[in-house]
Design an enzyme around this catalytic site. Structure first.
Site, PDB file in Angstrom:
ATOM      1  CD  GLN A  94     -19.061  66.132 -40.824  1.00 16.26           C
ATOM      2  OE1 GLN A  94     -19.194  65.223 -41.611  1.00 16.26           O
ATOM      3  NE2 GLN A  94     -18.111  66.102 -39.918  1.00 16.26           N
ATOM      4  NE  ARG A 143     -13.418  65.368 -44.552  1.00 11.88           N
ATOM      5  CZ  ARG A 143     -13.031  64.389 -43.740  1.00 11.88           C
ATOM      6  NH1 ARG A 143     -13.738  63.281 -43.646  1.00 11.88           N
ATOM      7  NH2 ARG A 143     -11.944  64.508 -42.999  1.00 11.88           N
ATOM      8  CG  ASN A 183      -9.186  57.918 -38.932  1.00  9.76           C
ATOM      9  OD1 ASN A 183      -8.632  58.021 -40.020  1.00  9.76           O
ATOM     10  ND2 ASN A 183      -9.799  58.929 -38.348  1.00  9.76           N
ATOM     11  CG  HIS A 233     -17.411  62.510 -39.537  1.00 11.76           C
ATOM     12  ND1 HIS A 233     -16.757  63.536 -40.164  1.00 11.76           N
ATOM     13  CD2 HIS A 233     -16.640  61.419 -39.745  1.00 11.76           C
ATOM     14  CE1 HIS A 233     -15.651  63.080 -40.723  1.00 11.76           C
ATOM     15  NE2 HIS A 233     -15.560  61.795 -40.464  1.00 11.76           N
TER      16      HIS A 233
HETATM   17  P1  NDP Z   1      -5.109  58.419 -48.808  1.00 12.34           P
HETATM   18  O1  NDP Z   1      -4.320  59.662 -48.969  1.00 12.34           O
HETATM   19  O2  NDP Z   1      -4.403  57.154 -48.456  1.00 12.34           O
HETATM   20  O3  NDP Z   1      -5.948  58.110 -50.112  1.00 12.34           O
HETATM   21  C1  NDP Z   1      -6.593  59.075 -50.841  1.00 12.34           C
HETATM   22  C2  NDP Z   1      -6.649  58.571 -52.267  1.00 12.34           C
HETATM   23  O4  NDP Z   1      -7.519  59.432 -52.995  1.00 12.34           O
HETATM   24  C3  NDP Z   1      -5.309  58.581 -52.954  1.00 12.34           C
HETATM   25  O5  NDP Z   1      -5.078  57.301 -53.497  1.00 12.34           O
HETATM   26  C4  NDP Z   1      -5.510  59.634 -54.022  1.00 12.34           C
HETATM   27  O6  NDP Z   1      -4.887  59.328 -55.234  1.00 12.34           O
HETATM   28  C5  NDP Z   1      -6.985  59.537 -54.283  1.00 12.34           C
HETATM   29  N1  NDP Z   1      -7.483  60.699 -55.019  1.00 12.34           N
HETATM   30  C6  NDP Z   1      -7.271  62.013 -54.779  1.00 12.34           C
HETATM   31  N2  NDP Z   1      -7.909  62.765 -55.680  1.00 12.34           N
HETATM   32  C7  NDP Z   1      -8.541  61.897 -56.506  1.00 12.34           C
HETATM   33  C8  NDP Z   1      -9.349  62.058 -57.654  1.00 12.34           C
HETATM   34  N3  NDP Z   1      -9.601  63.278 -58.148  1.00 12.34           N
HETATM   35  N4  NDP Z   1      -9.838  60.943 -58.265  1.00 12.34           N
HETATM   36  C9  NDP Z   1      -9.553  59.708 -57.803  1.00 12.34           C
HETATM   37  N5  NDP Z   1      -8.775  59.490 -56.715  1.00 12.34           N
HETATM   38  C10 NDP Z   1      -8.280  60.579 -56.083  1.00 12.34           C
HETATM   39  O7  NDP Z   1      -6.219  58.746 -47.706  1.00 12.34           O
HETATM   40  P2  NDP Z   1      -7.187  57.754 -46.926  1.00 12.34           P
HETATM   41  O8  NDP Z   1      -7.572  56.652 -47.822  1.00 12.34           O
HETATM   42  O9  NDP Z   1      -6.637  57.423 -45.592  1.00 12.34           O
HETATM   43  O10 NDP Z   1      -8.419  58.744 -46.679  1.00 12.34           O
HETATM   44  C11 NDP Z   1      -9.169  59.248 -47.772  1.00 12.34           C
HETATM   45  C12 NDP Z   1     -10.185  60.259 -47.305  1.00 12.34           C
HETATM   46  O11 NDP Z   1     -11.159  59.629 -46.479  1.00 12.34           O
HETATM   47  C13 NDP Z   1      -9.618  61.375 -46.412  1.00 12.34           C
HETATM   48  O12 NDP Z   1      -9.058  62.410 -47.173  1.00 12.34           O
HETATM   49  C14 NDP Z   1     -10.847  61.836 -45.671  1.00 12.34           C
HETATM   50  O13 NDP Z   1     -11.541  62.791 -46.427  1.00 12.34           O
HETATM   51  C15 NDP Z   1     -11.686  60.574 -45.573  1.00 12.34           C
HETATM   52  N6  NDP Z   1     -11.667  60.012 -44.206  1.00 12.34           N
HETATM   53  C16 NDP Z   1     -12.847  59.905 -43.525  1.00 12.34           C
HETATM   54  C17 NDP Z   1     -12.861  59.448 -42.222  1.00 12.34           C
HETATM   55  C18 NDP Z   1     -14.146  59.267 -41.462  1.00 12.34           C
HETATM   56  O14 NDP Z   1     -14.124  59.184 -40.232  1.00 12.34           O
HETATM   57  N7  NDP Z   1     -15.280  59.188 -42.130  1.00 12.34           N
HETATM   58  C19 NDP Z   1     -11.623  59.115 -41.506  1.00 12.34           C
HETATM   59  C20 NDP Z   1     -10.449  59.139 -42.372  1.00 12.34           C
HETATM   60  C21 NDP Z   1     -10.480  59.622 -43.648  1.00 12.34           C
HETATM   61  P3  NDP Z   1      -3.363  59.598 -55.557  1.00 12.34           P
HETATM   62  O15 NDP Z   1      -2.705  59.829 -54.230  1.00 12.34           O
HETATM   63  O16 NDP Z   1      -3.017  58.301 -56.209  1.00 12.34           O
HETATM   64  O17 NDP Z   1      -3.362  60.770 -56.416  1.00 12.34           O
END
Ligand code: NDP
Length: 401
Positions: free
Chosen positions: A314, A285, A147, A333
């Site tokens: 939530q 989140r 998603n 959400h």
């Molecule tokens: P990804 O794993 O593709 O991306 C997460 C990114 O966050 C990675 O690039 C990671 O960096 C980065 N990251 C982690 N820690 C840090 C930090 N301290 N500072 C900066 N960047 C950081 O996940 P998605 O993009 O698919 O999803 C991200 C989040 O969105 C999920 O974990 C979830 O919490 C939320 N979400 C919400 C939904 C909703 O319905 N509202 C649905 C889906 C997701 P790197 O890997 O380069 O270290």
């Protein structure tokens, strides 16, 4: 044979739908980075059906029962009297969606000695105490990418909604008014603004790509830098520190997972770094932000608007200040649980269950914890520890019809 417990959100107040607004879903061939869509051996549901609510059962009952497993589906998840608490004692698999999270705290894990797999039907496993899962050798998996684009679309919608003052203007129509001056006194164009994302993973990059045609200046911060070619194509400015991004942007969107490193990264102090009148969009989140600091920043004008669909806990209790703070565009959400997204994560959940029960490896990209350590996507995007503290507050929520 295993006991599989599945926590899903309630059916619509008017009952489970008998028909839908559209007859089909567009067919997707894969994800933008080449990852394949979920590949279960079969599905037992109609794509486009409501699968995420209790009666939808993620389309899993026929499959699980045909294999002889016990399948419990419930929305009762919070407090000591909940169905979840009762069934965890002998559950082997727990399935939960982030929209209506089954908080799997260290205490609950301690009371679930048979638990082997905590499966997130969606993305984001922060509702699981990852440290306790590591310590108890529980596998945590989620349906990576299912998603992400659904959320990226939602982020763009919310940025436009806030900056252009959509919701208050819509409300004037409902009230019978034609109050143009009231509508436009807080309405701007996005064009020319500086827009930045904290994290440029699947969602963050999706947001940047979708915003490019709006002729904005794009910024990002991430632990790992994007390839140079992508930075060039999108005209991105990278910030090594997210604090520098806050100061440079008119609009900030949060797209990183919640883990101990990111919890409350938006707080009283960091909000002071934002430009006065900045907009903040958070569909990642709720706990990335200090709840009361955000409400105060809207009241004193430091933020011009805040929108998102994620809260902590939530469901959010009725007295959660984000329900009533000024200039917000909050929804429950929902961004990652459109009917389109549900089709993908229900199929991905089935794929993970098939792998688990047949003793085949779960795809690396779906793994968060395995073998007593962060693994796969978890090793890349999360840090060890827990972000579930305070989740018992969810028990205060009362459903409204
Ligand atoms: P990804 O794993 O593709 O991306 C997460 C990114 O966050 C990675 O690039 C990671 O960096 C980065 N990251 C982690 N820690 C840090 C930090 N301290 N500072 C900066 N960047 C950081 O996940 P998605 O993009 O698919 O999803 C991200 C989040 O969105 C999920 O974990 C979830 O919490 C939320 N979400 C919400 C939904 C909703 O319905 N509202 C649905 C889906 C997701 P790197 O890997 O380069 O270290």
């Amino acid at each position: 044979m295993a006991k599989v417990v599945c926590v899903l959100y309630d059916d619509p107040v008017d009952g489970y739908p008998k028909s839908y607004a559209r007859d089909d879903l567009p067919e997707l061939t894969g994800y933008p980075d080449g990852q394949t869509l979920p590949t279960p051996k079969a599905i037992d549901f109609q794509p486009g059906a409501l699968l995420g609510s209790v009666s939808g059962e993620l389309g899993l009952r026929k499959y699980l029962e045909s294999q002889g497993h016990e399948f419990i589906v419930t929305s009762s998840k919070d407090g000591p009297e909940s169905d979840l608490e009762k069934h965890l004692a002998d559950a082997e698999v727990l399935i939960s969606q982030p929209f209506w999270p089954a908080y799997l705290t260290a205490e609950r894990i301690a009371g679930a000695p048979k638990l082997k797999l905590a499966l997130t039907a969606g993305i984001g496993s922060d509702h699981v105490d990852l440290q306790a899962a590591i310590d108890h050798n529980i596998t945590v998996a989620e349906v990576t990418y299912c998603n992400s684009n659904s959320v990226a679309e939602h982020v763009v919608m919310m940025i436009l909604g806030l900056v252009r003052n959509y919701i208050p203007s819509y409300n004037w129509v409902i009230k019978g008014g034609w109050n143009i001056a009231d509508c436009v006194a807080r309405s701007y164009d996005v064009e020319g603004m500086h827009v930045g994302t904290v994290a440029a993973g699947r969602i963050g990059l999706g947001v940047l790509k979708r915003l490019k045609p709006f002729d904005v200046h794009l910024h990002y911060n991430d632990r790992h830098r994007l390839p140079e070619a992508v930075e060039k194509e999108l005209g991105l400015t990278w910030h090594a520190k997210r604090e520098d991004l806050y100061a440079a942007c008119d609009v900030v969107t949060l797209n990183c997972p919640l883990h101990p490193e990111t919890e409350h990264m938006i707080n009283e102090d960091t909000l002071k770094l934002f430009k006065r009148g900045a907009y903040l969009v958070n569909t990642a989140r709720g706990k990335l932000c200090d709840r009361d600091a955000v409400a105060r920043a809207l009241e004193n004008g430091q933020l011009a608007g805040y929108a998102g669909d994620v809260w902590f806990p939530q469901p959010a209790p009725q007295d959660h200040p984000w329900r009533t703070m000024p200039h917000h565009g909050m929804t429950p959400h929902i961004s990652g649980t459109s009917l389109s997204a549900q089709t993908r994560y229900a199929a991905g959940t089935r794929e993970i269950l098939e792998c688990y029960f047949e003793g085949r490896p779960i795809r690396d990209e779906y793994l968060i914890v395995q073998g007593g350590a962060l693994a796969g996507t978890g090793a890349h995007s999360y840090s060890e520890g827990s972000a579930t503290g305070g989740s018992e507050e969810a028990a205060k929520f009362k459903r409204v019809s």
